[in-house]
Design a protein around this motif. Structure first.
Motif, PDB file in Angstrom:
ATOM      1  N   LEU A 243       0.617  -1.500  -0.023  1.00  0.00           N
ATOM      2  CA  LEU A 243       0.061   0.225   0.068  1.00  0.00           C
ATOM      3  C   LEU A 243       0.985   1.177   0.067  1.00  0.00           C
ATOM      4  O   LEU A 243       0.249   2.399  -0.159  1.00  0.00           O
ATOM      5  CB  LEU A 243      -0.841   0.107   1.226  1.00  0.00           C
ATOM      6  N   ALA A 244       2.026   1.315   0.314  1.00  0.00           N
ATOM      7  CA  ALA A 244       2.968   2.155   0.448  1.00  0.00           C
ATOM      8  C   ALA A 244       2.975   3.169  -0.899  1.00  0.00           C
ATOM      9  O   ALA A 244       2.841   3.009  -2.022  1.00  0.00           O
ATOM     10  CB  ALA A 244       4.428   1.703   0.569  1.00  0.00           C
ATOM     11  N   PRO A 245       3.233   4.621  -0.765  1.00  0.00           N
ATOM     12  CA  PRO A 245       3.668   5.036   0.799  1.00  0.00           C
ATOM     13  C   PRO A 245       2.398   5.426   1.695  1.00  0.00           C
ATOM     14  O   PRO A 245       1.245   6.039   0.878  1.00  0.00           O
ATOM     15  CB  PRO A 245       4.139   6.517   0.194  1.00  0.00           C
ATOM     16  N   LEU A 246       2.511   5.041   2.779  1.00  0.00           N
ATOM     17  CA  LEU A 246       1.235   5.093   3.684  1.00  0.00           C
ATOM     18  C   LEU A 246       0.550   6.299   3.862  1.00  0.00           C
ATOM     19  O   LEU A 246      -0.505   6.922   4.088  1.00  0.00           O
ATOM     20  CB  LEU A 246       1.708   4.422   4.915  1.00  0.00           C
ATOM     21  N   ASP A 247       1.980   7.547   3.822  1.00  0.00           N
ATOM     22  CA  ASP A 247       1.344   9.035   4.460  1.00  0.00           C
ATOM     23  C   ASP A 247       0.483   9.616   3.187  1.00  0.00           C
ATOM     24  O   ASP A 247       0.006  10.592   3.255  1.00  0.00           O
ATOM     25  CB  ASP A 247       2.677   9.608   4.605  1.00  0.00           C
ATOM     26  N   GLU A 248       0.302   8.936   2.010  1.00  0.00           N
ATOM     27  CA  GLU A 248      -0.313   9.305   0.897  1.00  0.00           C
ATOM     28  C   GLU A 248      -1.884   8.913   1.134  1.00  0.00           C
ATOM     29  O   GLU A 248      -2.612   9.593   0.283  1.00  0.00           O
ATOM     30  CB  GLU A 248       0.039   9.037  -0.510  1.00  0.00           C
ATOM     31  N   LEU A 249      -2.188   7.924   1.932  1.00  0.00           N
ATOM     32  CA  LEU A 249      -3.785   7.607   2.067  1.00  0.00           C
ATOM     33  C   LEU A 249      -4.642   7.987   3.121  1.00  0.00           C
ATOM     34  O   LEU A 249      -4.016   8.588   4.315  1.00  0.00           O
ATOM     35  CB  LEU A 249      -3.341   6.172   2.499  1.00  0.00           C
ATOM     36  N   GLU A 250      -5.360   8.330   2.743  1.00  0.00           N
ATOM     37  CA  GLU A 250      -6.533   9.105   3.568  1.00  0.00           C
ATOM     38  C   GLU A 250      -7.236   7.853   4.450  1.00  0.00           C
ATOM     39  O   GLU A 250      -7.382   8.081   5.724  1.00  0.00           O
ATOM     40  CB  GLU A 250      -7.738   9.579   2.637  1.00  0.00           C
ATOM     41  N   LEU A 251      -7.353   6.509   3.998  1.00  0.00           N
ATOM     42  CA  LEU A 251      -8.290   5.379   4.823  1.00  0.00           C
ATOM     43  C   LEU A 251      -7.733   4.178   4.031  1.00  0.00           C
ATOM     44  O   LEU A 251      -7.371   3.958   2.798  1.00  0.00           O
ATOM     45  CB  LEU A 251      -9.678   5.751   4.493  1.00  0.00           C
ATOM     46  N   ILE A 252      -7.497   3.221   4.923  1.00  0.00           N
ATOM     47  CA  ILE A 252      -7.170   1.850   4.669  1.00  0.00           C
ATOM     48  C   ILE A 252      -8.536   0.776   5.089  1.00  0.00           C
ATOM     49  O   ILE A 252      -8.637   0.995   6.553  1.00  0.00           O
ATOM     50  CB  ILE A 252      -5.921   1.291   5.186  1.00  0.00           C
ATOM     51  N   ILE A 253      -9.157   0.216   4.403  1.00  0.00           N
ATOM     52  CA  ILE A 253     -10.081  -0.876   4.814  1.00  0.00           C
ATOM     53  C   ILE A 253      -9.594  -2.095   4.737  1.00  0.00           C
ATOM     54  O   ILE A 253      -9.138  -2.491   3.634  1.00  0.00           O
ATOM     55  CB  ILE A 253     -11.273  -0.790   4.023  1.00  0.00           C
ATOM     56  N   LEU A 254      -9.814  -3.124   6.038  1.00  0.00           N
ATOM     57  CA  LEU A 254      -9.175  -4.525   6.139  1.00  0.00           C
ATOM     58  C   LEU A 254     -10.477  -5.463   5.937  1.00  0.00           C
ATOM     59  O   LEU A 254     -11.210  -4.916   6.604  1.00  0.00           O
ATOM     60  CB  LEU A 254      -8.328  -4.535   7.052  1.00  0.00           C
TER      61      LEU A 254
END
Length: 417
Positions: A59-70
């Protein structure tokens, strides 16, 4: 004459170079994994000790993500994973649920964690946890939903797409009430969702939020985007002329005691020409019942036969309801047409899908799993198998429900605070 041996060249990279390679290679792999895509996806074995680290790389880079759904297999240690994910996948906010099976890279799968990441350059999100589904204040939830919508509209006024995604404890029996209660706050915003699962065990289901695995809870995701979206709901069932009336029920527990004034399981079996002692989940998947609501038929799926001979349903049920037996169309052909229609004019970047456990069981029973999986993979569908689905203000069963997310038609990404 013997020549002196040449000193062997040092082929081991310096420590600094090795450390740089260890940082660079996962980043390169992640870039290749989601090259040309808006959303990001990750997949890992649920019981792998490095599952979250692998997801973080994909998923990287993580600091660019607003939300992660698992979407997490019940094989995982859900409490430990939920707590660790909040740290290892930071700074993105992490939510999710347990599943009755996952939809991964190659379609149906089990024993995995499926992750989807929404980048801040294309998505704005608000996360609304709802605890204690027996005692929540509906009006306060509606008020917060409206505030969230207004805040996101001010933040990204040029973005025109909105949808809401609901994850809820699949054993709470509160899906019908909650979706109806939230509808006034959402207004015209389309909602879809799925009920968390526990494989086919029906033991314990969890929603993940704020680093905790919660029961008797839900989480509503309000999402605004510059990507085009289409929320959809489809099933391959056709009502027959065979009807029955619920003459005894316990609506609060979704139990049907009597059908046509006869013991429920026995009468259902009689109408199918089957032995009531041989009713299984596969029977219910192959012979669903539907009710007519607002001019459309919706499945009221049967979960199991109770020890008392009552029928346990996945959705709201009450005395006086007329149930109609339904017959399935060709499952592969219907799914191909439904997913192809979503890509008729533009190819979705991803389809976030909630697929009922009973559909998966039907596919298994008819030995159609490879064909269904191939279609899901072909059309970029990822998600999970559910104990029920939500669409707008209705809780339904035995459907494929979700959202198709398309690349934006113009590059108008906003500078987000």
């Amino acid at each position: 004459m013997t020549r002196p041996a040449r000193p062997r060249a040092n082929t081991d990279p310096p420590a600094a170079a090795q450390a740089e390679a260890e940082r660079t290679l996962p980043a390169m792999a992640a870039a290749l994994h989601h090259a040309g895509r808006i959303t990001r996806t990750g997949f890992a074995d649920a019981d792998a000790p490095d599952a979250l680290a692998r997801l973080a790389q994909m998923l990287a880079p993580l600091d660019e993500l607003e939300l992660i759904i698992l979407f997490v297999s019940p094989q995982a240690d859900i409490h430990a994973l939920s707590a660790a994910a909040a740290h290892e996948l930071a700074p993105a906010e992490v939510v999710g649920c347990t599943t009755a099976g996952e939809i991964g890279e190659a379609g149906y799968t089990d024993g995995e964690i499926v992750a989807i990441g929404l980048p801040r350059s294309h998505f704005s999100a608000r996360v609304l946890p709802i605890d204690d589904l027996n005692a929540y204040d509906a009006q306060s939830q509606i008020d917060q939903i409206i505030r969230n919508r207004n805040d996101m509209a001010r933040e990204t006024p040029q973005w025109g797409s909105e949808f809401a995604f609901l994850l809820i404890d699949g054993l709470s029996v509160k899906e019908d009430a909650l979706t109806a209660d939230l509808a006034p706050g959402l207004g015209p915003v389309p909602l879809f969702g799925g009920s968390a699962g526990d494989g086919s065990d029906f033991g314990a289901t969890y929603v993940l939020c704020d680093g905790k695995a919660r029961q008797d809870a839900a989480v509503l995701l309000q999402i605004r985007s510059n990507c085009s979206i289409k929320v959809f709901n489809t099933d391959h069932l056709v009502p027959t002329a065979q009807r029955m009336v619920v003459t005894g029920a316990d609506p609060a527990r979704r139990l049907v005691h009597e059908i046509n004034a006869e013991p429920a399981a026995r009468e259902y079996a009689r109408l199918l020409g089957k032995d009531p002692e041989q009713l299984t989940t596969f029977t219910f998947a192959a012979h669903p019942v539907v009710v007519r609501i607002g001019g459309q038929h919706h499945v009221r799926a049967i979960q199991q036969v109770a020890d008392t001979g009552d029928l346990v349903f996945f959705s709201a049920i009450d005395e006086g309801v007329v149930l109609t037996l339904a017959e399935p169309l060709d499952m592969v052909d219907h799914l191909d047409r439904a997913l192809s229609a979503l890509g008729e004019t533009r190819t979705p970047d991803v389809i976030l899908a909630c697929d009922c456990l009973l559909r998966r069981m039907e596919a298994q029973q008819k030995q159609l799993t490879p064909q269904i999986s191939a279609l899901l993979a072909k059309h970029r569908a990822v998600g999970f198998c559910t104990y029920g689905e939500q669409v707008n203000s209705i809780h339904v069963n035995q459907t494929l429900t979700g959202v198709a997310i398309y690349p934006p038609e113009t590059d108008d990404t906003a500078v987000r605070p």
